[in-house]
Design a protein around this motif. Structure first.
Motif, PDB file in Angstrom:
ATOM      1  N   LEU A 161       0.820  -1.210   0.000  1.00 18.15           N
ATOM      2  CA  LEU A 161       0.000   0.000   0.000  1.00 18.15           C
ATOM      3  C   LEU A 161       0.852   1.257   0.000  1.00 18.15           C
ATOM      4  O   LEU A 161       0.471   2.286  -0.574  1.00 18.15           O
ATOM      5  CB  LEU A 161      -0.913   0.004   1.223  1.00 18.15           C
ATOM      6  N   GLY A 162       2.011   1.187   0.649  1.00 23.17           N
ATOM      7  CA  GLY A 162       2.876   2.365   0.744  1.00 23.17           C
ATOM      8  C   GLY A 162       3.467   2.780  -0.590  1.00 23.17           C
ATOM      9  O   GLY A 162       3.679   3.968  -0.835  1.00 23.17           O
ATOM     10  N   GLY A 163       3.738   1.801  -1.448  1.00 27.28           N
ATOM     11  CA  GLY A 163       4.331   2.132  -2.739  1.00 27.28           C
ATOM     12  C   GLY A 163       5.631   2.891  -2.572  1.00 27.28           C
ATOM     13  O   GLY A 163       6.566   2.417  -1.908  1.00 27.28           O
ATOM     14  N   ASP A 164       5.683   4.089  -3.118  1.00 26.57           N
ATOM     15  CA  ASP A 164       6.880   4.927  -2.995  1.00 26.57           C
ATOM     16  C   ASP A 164       6.826   5.850  -1.780  1.00 26.57           C
ATOM     17  O   ASP A 164       7.738   6.648  -1.565  1.00 26.57           O
ATOM     18  CB  ASP A 164       7.066   5.781  -4.264  1.00 26.57           C
ATOM     19  N   GLY A 165       5.756   5.760  -1.008  1.00 25.17           N
ATOM     20  CA  GLY A 165       5.613   6.616   0.157  1.00 25.17           C
ATOM     21  C   GLY A 165       6.093   5.939   1.427  1.00 25.17           C
ATOM     22  O   GLY A 165       6.418   4.752   1.452  1.00 25.17           O
ATOM     23  N   PRO A 166       6.109   6.673   2.539  1.00 24.65           N
ATOM     24  CA  PRO A 166       6.640   6.135   3.793  1.00 24.65           C
ATOM     25  C   PRO A 166       5.652   5.213   4.503  1.00 24.65           C
ATOM     26  O   PRO A 166       4.437   5.400   4.453  1.00 24.65           O
ATOM     27  CB  PRO A 166       6.898   7.389   4.630  1.00 24.65           C
ATOM     28  N   VAL A 167       6.210   4.197   5.162  1.00 26.57           N
ATOM     29  CA  VAL A 167       5.453   3.264   5.996  1.00 26.57           C
ATOM     30  C   VAL A 167       6.030   3.328   7.398  1.00 26.57           C
ATOM     31  O   VAL A 167       7.249   3.395   7.573  1.00 26.57           O
ATOM     32  CB  VAL A 167       5.542   1.823   5.458  1.00 26.57           C
ATOM     33  N   CYS A 168       5.166   3.297   8.393  1.00 24.71           N
ATOM     34  CA  CYS A 168       5.628   3.333   9.786  1.00 24.71           C
ATOM     35  C   CYS A 168       4.899   2.258  10.582  1.00 24.71           C
ATOM     36  O   CYS A 168       3.667   2.251  10.643  1.00 24.71           O
ATOM     37  CB  CYS A 168       5.393   4.707  10.411  1.00 24.71           C
ATOM     38  N   ALA A 169       5.657   1.337  11.175  1.00 26.31           N
ATOM     39  CA  ALA A 169       5.112   0.302  12.051  1.00 26.31           C
ATOM     40  C   ALA A 169       5.271   0.771  13.492  1.00 26.31           C
ATOM     41  O   ALA A 169       6.383   1.076  13.923  1.00 26.31           O
ATOM     42  CB  ALA A 169       5.851  -1.014  11.838  1.00 26.31           C
ATOM     43  N   LEU A 170       4.165   0.816  14.229  1.00 31.62           N
ATOM     44  CA  LEU A 170       4.239   1.362  15.588  1.00 31.62           C
ATOM     45  C   LEU A 170       3.048   0.912  16.419  1.00 31.62           C
ATOM     46  O   LEU A 170       2.166   0.215  15.945  1.00 31.62           O
ATOM     47  CB  LEU A 170       4.326   2.882  15.550  1.00 31.62           C
ATOM     48  N   GLY A 171       3.054   1.318  17.684  1.00 30.15           N
ATOM     49  CA  GLY A 171       1.947   1.031  18.585  1.00 30.15           C
ATOM     50  C   GLY A 171       2.309   0.149  19.757  1.00 30.15           C
ATOM     51  O   GLY A 171       1.623   0.153  20.776  1.00 30.15           O
ATOM     52  N   THR A 172       3.401  -0.604  19.614  1.00 26.57           N
ATOM     53  CA  THR A 172       3.836  -1.481  20.700  1.00 26.57           C
ATOM     54  C   THR A 172       5.250  -1.971  20.417  1.00 26.57           C
ATOM     55  O   THR A 172       5.651  -2.112  19.260  1.00 26.57           O
ATOM     56  CB  THR A 172       2.902  -2.690  20.855  1.00 26.57           C
ATOM     57  N   LEU A 173       5.985  -2.239  21.495  1.00 25.85           N
ATOM     58  CA  LEU A 173       7.290  -2.880  21.346  1.00 25.85           C
ATOM     59  C   LEU A 173       7.153  -4.394  21.197  1.00 25.85           C
ATOM     60  O   LEU A 173       8.088  -5.065  20.783  1.00 25.85           O
ATOM     61  CB  LEU A 173       8.173  -2.571  22.563  1.00 25.85           C
ATOM     62  N   TYR A 174       5.982  -4.920  21.528  1.00 31.56           N
ATOM     63  CA  TYR A 174       5.794  -6.360  21.524  1.00 31.56           C
ATOM     64  C   TYR A 174       5.975  -6.966  20.132  1.00 31.56           C
ATOM     65  O   TYR A 174       6.307  -8.140  20.010  1.00 31.56           O
ATOM     66  CB  TYR A 174       4.395  -6.715  22.026  1.00 31.56           C
ATOM     67  N   PHE A 175       5.701  -6.184  19.083  1.00 28.02           N
ATOM     68  CA  PHE A 175       5.808  -6.786  17.747  1.00 28.02           C
ATOM     69  C   PHE A 175       7.060  -6.343  17.009  1.00 28.02           C
ATOM     70  O   PHE A 175       7.244  -6.669  15.837  1.00 28.02           O
ATOM     71  CB  PHE A 175       4.546  -6.549  16.931  1.00 28.02           C
ATOM     72  N   SER A 176       7.956  -5.642  17.689  1.00 25.95           N
ATOM     73  CA  SER A 176       9.148  -5.104  17.012  1.00 25.95           C
ATOM     74  C   SER A 176       9.987  -6.194  16.359  1.00 25.95           C
ATOM     75  O   SER A 176      10.401  -6.075  15.197  1.00 25.95           O
ATOM     76  CB  SER A 176      10.005  -4.314  18.003  1.00 25.95           C
ATOM     77  N   GLY A 177      10.271  -7.264  17.100  1.00 27.36           N
ATOM     78  CA  GLY A 177      11.096  -8.331  16.541  1.00 27.36           C
ATOM     79  C   GLY A 177      10.449  -9.002  15.349  1.00 27.36           C
ATOM     80  O   GLY A 177      11.103  -9.286  14.331  1.00 27.36           O
ATOM     81  N   ASP A 178       9.154  -9.253  15.450  1.00 28.41           N
ATOM     82  CA  ASP A 178       8.447  -9.907  14.348  1.00 28.41           C
ATOM     83  C   ASP A 178       8.388  -9.014  13.108  1.00 28.41           C
ATOM     84  O   ASP A 178       8.524  -9.499  11.976  1.00 28.41           O
ATOM     85  CB  ASP A 178       7.027 -10.275  14.781  1.00 28.41           C
ATOM     86  N   VAL A 179       8.170  -7.719  13.316  1.00 30.21           N
ATOM     87  CA  VAL A 179       8.134  -6.797  12.172  1.00 30.21           C
ATOM     88  C   VAL A 179       9.498  -6.739  11.507  1.00 30.21           C
ATOM     89  O   VAL A 179       9.611  -6.789  10.269  1.00 30.21           O
ATOM     90  CB  VAL A 179       7.684  -5.392  12.620  1.00 30.21           C
ATOM     91  N   ARG A 180      10.541  -6.644  12.314  1.00 29.06           N
ATOM     92  CA  ARG A 180      11.898  -6.577  11.755  1.00 29.06           C
ATOM     93  C   ARG A 180      12.207  -7.820  10.917  1.00 29.06           C
ATOM     94  O   ARG A 180      12.731  -7.726   9.800  1.00 29.06           O
ATOM     95  CB  ARG A 180      12.901  -6.451  12.900  1.00 29.06           C
ATOM     96  N   GLN A 181      11.894  -8.993  11.455  1.00 25.89           N
ATOM     97  CA  GLN A 181      12.172 -10.228  10.737  1.00 25.89           C
ATOM     98  C   GLN A 181      11.347 -10.325   9.455  1.00 25.89           C
ATOM     99  O   GLN A 181      11.843 -10.729   8.405  1.00 25.89           O
ATOM    100  CB  GLN A 181      11.895 -11.418  11.642  1.00 25.89           C
TER     101      GLN A 181
END
Length: 427
Positions: free
Chosen positions: A399-419
């Motif tokens: 959905l972001g295409g050429d625009g910015p994407v930001c994952a946020l809201g909790t530290l609990y999913f940081s590792g899973d998002v990174r992987q």
């Protein structure tokens, strides 16, 4: 919130666990009595400050215990635990050492009539590791509050550090900033210096009163000495207290203030005899990193990972997004704990949102993805729920295409998002 403290034998830690066990915890007490022969820094929150302090002091160990660590404990993902219980220069604890320490703690923990929490067990593991490494100094971050936190069993510190306060954990700490400040002020020990971020009169009064009662010298950061020269997606430049032209690689707009707090702590430590040169402070700050704190995983198109998980943190993140990406809209990959102030957090994000993709972090506390998406739609936002975090990352990037994407809201999913992001971009 942070403490920097001498470690005698961590007898209070032993007493803490022993008290929970109704005098049946001789084994665990013996384990903890063997622990430390150095200096500890007990850290409450604002992790980047402790990281900076640790790097500047060339700390042997840095141990952060917060919501992210609680997630680690629940999931028992060894690699993630290793990241949190770190050694010299950020090295992970080796696999065999972690297993061996667990086996040392396990018999005592299992014998306790009041079974210790995962958080308490991980705290003990970290302290044992630091003892084996013969730490000179440890940065130890409080998990929740301060007064009743399992990390707050140490002897009087070299310095107690209380970072910026916000309305978080109100169920446990109390409904007002004064209540929260009182809980955090529990790390202040008799005669030990205190450094406070300040700026909240209601909380500042509580901290000042506690410091006076404990005869603990109080220093409040003088932000009038801070001059921010500019920021980019690579670094933020600032001057503070005689240190000019520092390029801080933590790019959040709020990070120079956190760095100013770290510098103030280091000045206090210098006054207590620590040999900390300005050159070491500069090197530490210019090399610092903190995963999951307004972290740029990709420059173009931008993909950010941020751990802001309450309205106080979200407000700072939103300002950073406005500063670093002026006039742009974002695709937000969002997960929020159900016990957080979801409405206030969404109100902050909606003006910057092009689209939301919602996911549920791997914890029972997480709001279901579809429920969160419904909250967003009810407020006029566009949102779709993803089946899991990898699917959410892929959809947000699409959905972001050429625009910015930001994952946020909790530290609990940081590792899973990174992987998930790493796998996606490697394909």
């Amino acid at each position: 919130m942070r403490l920097i403290l001498p470690l005698k034998a961590f007898q209070k830690a032993a007493e803490f666990f022993g008290g929970k066990a109704a005098l049946k915890q001789d084994d665990l007490a013996a384990v903890i009595r063997d622990m430390i022969k150095g200096i500890v820094i007990l850290v409450g929150h604002a992790q980047q400050v402790g990281k900076a302090v640790g790097r500047v002091l060339r700390a042997v160990a840095v141990f952060f215990v917060d919501d992210y660590l609680i997630y680690i404990c629940i999931q028992m993902q060894f690699r993630t635990i290793q990241t949190v219980i770190g050694g010299s220069a950020g090295k992970q604890i080796p696999d065999d050492a972690l297993v061996r320490l667990v086996e040392r703690v396990r018999p005592a923990a299992e014998a306790m009539s009041d079974v210790p929490t995962e958080f308490e067990i991980i705290t003990a593991l970290g302290m044992l590791w630091f003892a084996e490494e013969k730490c000179d100094i440890v940065v130890l971050e409080v998990g929740l509050g301060g007064t009743l936190d399992s990390t707050n069993v140490i002897d009087p510190p070299e310095c107690a550090v209380i970072t910026a306060l916000g309305m978080d954990h109100v169920k446990e700490l109390g409904p007002t900033l004064a209540d929260i400040a009182a809980a955090k002020a529990g790390i202040i020990k008799p005669g030990s210096p205190v450094v406070s971020y300040g700026g909240v009169p209601e909380a500042d009064a509580v901290i000042a009163r506690t410091a006076e009662e404990k005869h603990a010298p109080l220093t409040v950061v003088d932000f009038s000495r801070l001059n921010v020269e500019g920021g980019s997606l690579d670094a933020v430049a600032f001057d503070f207290d005689g240190l000019d032209g520092i390029r801080l690689p933590l790019i959040g707009s709020y990070q120079p203030k956190n760095a100013a707090l770290a510098i103030t702590v280091l000045r206090v430590l210098r006054g207590r005899g620590w040999d900390i040169h300005d050159s070491a402070i500069r090197t530490g700050l210019e090399q610092v990193s903190w995963p999951g704190r307004f972290e740029l995983l990709r420059h173009a198109p931008a993909f950010l990972l941020d751990g802001s998980h309450n309205a106080h943190g979200m407000r700072a993140t939103v300002q950073s997004l406005r500063d670093r990406f002026p006039g742009q809209k974002f695709v937000f990959l969002l997960s929020i704990m159900a016990d957080k102030d979801v409405d206030e957090m969404l109100a902050l994000l909606l003006p910057l949102a092009e689209q939301f993709v919602t996911v549920a972090a791997h914890t029972p506390r997480a709001m279901p993805a579809e429920t969160l998406a419904e909250h967003i739609r009810a407020r006029g936002g566009r949102a779709e729920a993803a089946a899991d975090i990898p699917a959410g990352v892929a959809r947000a990037v699409e959905l972001g295409g050429d625009g910015p994407v930001c994952a946020l809201g909790t530290l609990y999913f940081s590792g899973d998002v990174r992987q998930a992001f790493a796998r996606l971009t490697a394909e």
